[in-house]
Design a protein around this motif. Structure first.
Motif, PDB file in Angstrom:
ATOM      1  N   LEU A  17       0.824  -1.206   0.000  1.00 46.00           N
ATOM      2  CA  LEU A  17       0.000   0.000   0.000  1.00 46.00           C
ATOM      3  C   LEU A  17       0.860   1.257   0.000  1.00 46.00           C
ATOM      4  CD1 LEU A  17      -2.800  -1.007   2.528  1.00 46.00           C
ATOM      5  CD2 LEU A  17      -3.032  -0.664   0.059  1.00 46.00           C
ATOM      6  N   LEU A  18       1.911   1.268   0.809  1.00 42.65           N
ATOM      7  CA  LEU A  18       2.793   2.429   0.840  1.00 42.65           C
ATOM      8  C   LEU A  18       3.533   2.599  -0.471  1.00 42.65           C
ATOM      9  CD1 LEU A  18       4.167   2.185   4.456  1.00 42.65           C
ATOM     10  CD2 LEU A  18       2.723   3.981   3.509  1.00 42.65           C
ATOM     11  N   SER A  19       3.941   1.509  -1.077  1.00 44.57           N
ATOM     12  CA  SER A  19       4.623   1.588  -2.365  1.00 44.57           C
ATOM     13  C   SER A  19       3.704   2.170  -3.414  1.00 44.57           C
ATOM     14  CB  SER A  19       5.092   0.205  -2.820  1.00 44.57           C
ATOM     15  OG  SER A  19       6.063  -0.291  -1.939  1.00 44.57           O
ATOM     16  N   ALA A  20       2.447   1.791  -3.376  1.00 48.71           N
ATOM     17  CA  ALA A  20       1.492   2.312  -4.346  1.00 48.71           C
ATOM     18  C   ALA A  20       1.242   3.795  -4.124  1.00 48.71           C
ATOM     19  CB  ALA A  20       0.177   1.547  -4.248  1.00 48.71           C
ATOM     20  N   CYS A  21       1.316   4.228  -2.864  1.00 50.19           N
ATOM     21  CA  CYS A  21       1.090   5.643  -2.558  1.00 50.19           C
ATOM     22  C   CYS A  21       2.320   6.478  -2.817  1.00 50.19           C
ATOM     23  CB  CYS A  21       0.700   5.820  -1.088  1.00 50.19           C
ATOM     24  SG  CYS A  21      -0.882   5.074  -0.690  1.00 50.19           S
ATOM     25  N   GLY A  22       3.508   5.925  -2.676  1.00 49.43           N
ATOM     26  CA  GLY A  22       4.741   6.676  -2.864  1.00 49.43           C
ATOM     27  C   GLY A  22       4.963   6.995  -4.322  1.00 49.43           C
ATOM     28  N   THR A  23       5.619   8.116  -4.560  1.00 42.84           N
ATOM     29  CA  THR A  23       5.952   8.502  -5.916  1.00 42.84           C
ATOM     30  C   THR A  23       7.418   8.863  -5.974  1.00 42.84           C
ATOM     31  OG1 THR A  23       5.483  10.838  -5.578  1.00 42.84           O
ATOM     32  CG2 THR A  23       3.646   9.448  -6.295  1.00 42.84           C
ATOM     33  N   ASN A 124      18.629   5.786   1.821  1.00 40.53           N
ATOM     34  CA  ASN A 124      17.958   4.838   2.703  1.00 40.53           C
ATOM     35  C   ASN A 124      18.295   5.195   4.142  1.00 40.53           C
ATOM     36  OD1 ASN A 124      18.025   2.134   4.374  1.00 40.53           O
ATOM     37  ND2 ASN A 124      16.530   1.894   2.730  1.00 40.53           N
ATOM     38  N   GLN A 125      17.258   5.421   4.948  1.00 42.18           N
ATOM     39  CA  GLN A 125      17.437   5.764   6.356  1.00 42.18           C
ATOM     40  C   GLN A 125      16.804   4.688   7.232  1.00 42.18           C
ATOM     41  OE1 GLN A 125      18.960   8.559   7.959  1.00 42.18           O
ATOM     42  NE2 GLN A 125      18.648   7.138   9.660  1.00 42.18           N
ATOM     43  N   SER A 126      17.630   4.067   8.096  1.00 45.81           N
ATOM     44  CA  SER A 126      17.099   3.139   9.084  1.00 45.81           C
ATOM     45  C   SER A 126      16.276   3.942  10.086  1.00 45.81           C
ATOM     46  CB  SER A 126      18.236   2.425   9.817  1.00 45.81           C
ATOM     47  OG  SER A 126      17.715   1.686  10.900  1.00 45.81           O
ATOM     48  N   LEU A 127      15.159   3.379  10.523  1.00 44.38           N
ATOM     49  CA  LEU A 127      14.304   4.057  11.489  1.00 44.38           C
ATOM     50  C   LEU A 127      14.585   3.615  12.919  1.00 44.38           C
ATOM     51  CD1 LEU A 127      11.000   4.044   9.430  1.00 44.38           C
ATOM     52  CD2 LEU A 127      12.740   5.841   9.615  1.00 44.38           C
ATOM     53  N   TYR A 128      15.498   2.655  13.089  1.00 44.80           N
ATOM     54  CA  TYR A 128      15.908   2.279  14.440  1.00 44.80           C
ATOM     55  C   TYR A 128      16.603   3.487  15.063  1.00 44.80           C
ATOM     56  CZ  TYR A 128      14.814  -2.523  13.285  1.00 44.80           C
ATOM     57  OH  TYR A 128      14.155  -3.669  12.919  1.00 44.80           O
ATOM     58  N   GLY A 163       8.343   8.362  -0.969  1.00 44.08           N
ATOM     59  CA  GLY A 163       9.304   7.314  -0.672  1.00 44.08           C
ATOM     60  C   GLY A 163       8.591   6.034  -0.296  1.00 44.08           C
ATOM     61  N   VAL A 164       9.366   5.082   0.167  1.00 44.91           N
ATOM     62  CA  VAL A 164       8.820   3.779   0.537  1.00 44.91           C
ATOM     63  C   VAL A 164       9.247   3.444   1.963  1.00 44.91           C
ATOM     64  CG1 VAL A 164       8.833   1.311   0.010  1.00 44.91           C
ATOM     65  CG2 VAL A 164       8.852   2.971  -1.848  1.00 44.91           C
ATOM     66  N   LEU A 165       8.257   3.117   2.775  1.00 40.60           N
ATOM     67  CA  LEU A 165       8.505   2.653   4.134  1.00 40.60           C
ATOM     68  C   LEU A 165       8.590   1.138   4.081  1.00 40.60           C
ATOM     69  CD1 LEU A 165       8.648   3.230   7.187  1.00 40.60           C
ATOM     70  CD2 LEU A 165       6.153   3.035   7.215  1.00 40.60           C
ATOM     71  N   ASN A 166       9.723   0.583   4.490  1.00 41.41           N
ATOM     72  CA  ASN A 166       9.909  -0.860   4.485  1.00 41.41           C
ATOM     73  C   ASN A 166       9.715  -1.360   5.910  1.00 41.41           C
ATOM     74  OD1 ASN A 166      10.958  -3.499   4.597  1.00 41.41           O
ATOM     75  ND2 ASN A 166      12.303  -3.101   2.861  1.00 41.41           N
ATOM     76  N   LEU A 167       8.606  -2.049   6.147  1.00 43.15           N
ATOM     77  CA  LEU A 167       8.296  -2.535   7.486  1.00 43.15           C
ATOM     78  C   LEU A 167       9.128  -3.750   7.878  1.00 43.15           C
ATOM     79  CD1 LEU A 167       4.419  -2.144   7.374  1.00 43.15           C
ATOM     80  CD2 LEU A 167       6.105  -0.583   8.368  1.00 43.15           C
ATOM     81  N   LEU A 168       9.684  -4.443   6.894  1.00 45.52           N
ATOM     82  CA  LEU A 168      10.481  -5.629   7.200  1.00 45.52           C
ATOM     83  C   LEU A 168      11.848  -5.270   7.781  1.00 45.52           C
ATOM     84  CD1 LEU A 168       9.603  -7.870   4.124  1.00 45.52           C
ATOM     85  CD2 LEU A 168       8.657  -7.954   6.449  1.00 45.52           C
ATOM     86  N   ASP A 169      12.494  -4.236   7.225  1.00 46.84           N
ATOM     87  CA  ASP A 169      13.801  -3.862   7.787  1.00 46.84           C
ATOM     88  C   ASP A 169      13.750  -2.518   8.508  1.00 46.84           C
ATOM     89  OD1 ASP A 169      13.906  -1.925   5.812  1.00 46.84           O
ATOM     90  OD2 ASP A 169      15.709  -2.689   4.859  1.00 46.84           O
ATOM     91  N   HIS A 170      12.535  -1.960   8.696  1.00 43.28           N
ATOM     92  CA  HIS A 170      12.326  -0.739   9.468  1.00 43.28           C
ATOM     93  C   HIS A 170      13.175   0.410   8.905  1.00 43.28           C
ATOM     94  CE1 HIS A 170      10.299   0.937  12.889  1.00 43.28           C
ATOM     95  NE2 HIS A 170      11.407   1.403  13.409  1.00 43.28           N
ATOM     96  N   SER A 171      12.936   0.715   7.614  1.00 44.69           N
ATOM     97  CA  SER A 171      13.691   1.788   6.967  1.00 44.69           C
ATOM     98  C   SER A 171      12.787   2.595   6.041  1.00 44.69           C
ATOM     99  CB  SER A 171      14.868   1.212   6.167  1.00 44.69           C
ATOM    100  OG  SER A 171      14.389   0.485   5.050  1.00 44.69           O
ATOM    101  N   PHE A 172      13.280   3.748   5.631  1.00 43.41           N
ATOM    102  CA  PHE A 172      12.583   4.612   4.689  1.00 43.41           C
ATOM    103  C   PHE A 172      13.548   4.938   3.550  1.00 43.41           C
ATOM    104  CE2 PHE A 172      11.540   8.957   3.207  1.00 43.41           C
ATOM    105  CZ  PHE A 172      10.292   8.686   2.677  1.00 43.41           C
TER     106      PHE A 172
END
Length: 186
Positions: A17-23, A124-128, A163-172
């Motif tokens: 869903l986030l990938s579809a929303c990101g441009t 790519n930014q880790s969100l940790y 952008g894309v929020l990656n929930l698997l590796d907690h990054s943007f």
């Protein structure tokens, strides 16, 4: 096992869903109106809330590398940031620098300042180690570091990037077409 499968499924759906929303394109947002003519620097800028670190960065960190037409990477492990220069982004060897700004805001300055790339770079930014954002994350271009509030509560930017929020590796992750300063914001 069921719980792990459910979490993985939910993460993949949210990522889709986030990938579809990101441009990959720059979004136009309503500019702030200056209070008077003497504040014309504010023309075309939008106020955002920066993503903040849990522990402020007490000093700037700079990494540099010479990267050519084959591409390459720069990373700042202390801040969880990585910049990928894809093949063909530059035509000749270029000295790249990334400067993590001190403070709580997740903000970086890039050199050579003003460079436009033949192919977009990938940030790519880790969100940790960051505080939770209360909205959709964006990459945001700031033309001058003085536009970032030192307390990390706000920043004025001239471009908002999907952008894309990656929930698997907690990054943007977001794309960069030209250099100056970028902040992760919401």
């Amino acid at each position: 096992m069921k719980r792990m499968t459910w979490k993985l499924g939910a993460s993949l759906i949210a990522l889709a869903l986030l990938s579809a929303c990101g441009t990959d394109s720059t979004e136009t947002t309503a500019p702030l109106q200056p209070a008077s003519a003497e504040h014309s620097l504010l023309d075309g800028l939008t106020r955002v809330r920066p993503l903040n670190r849990l522990v402020p960065l007490d000093h700037e960190i700079v990494v540099s590398a010479t990267i050519g037409a084959a591409g390459g990477r720069l990373s700042i492990p202390e801040t969880g940031f990585e910049l990928t220069v894809p093949p063909g982004a530059v035509a000749r060897h270029t000295r790249f620098s990334v400067r993590a700004l001190a403070g709580t805001a997740v903000a970086y300055e890039f050199e050579p300042h003003g460079t436009t790339f033949r192919r977009p770079l990938v940030a790519n930014q880790s969100l940790y180690g960051t505080k939770p954002a209360l909205g959709l994350l964006r990459g945001a271009y700031f033309p001058d570091r003085s536009l970032i509030n030192p307390s990390g509560t706000s920043a004025l930017v001239s471009e908002l990037l999907g952008g894309v929020l990656n929930l698997l590796d907690h990054s943007f992750t977001w794309r960069i077409n030209h250099f100056s300063g970028y902040i992760v914001a919401w």
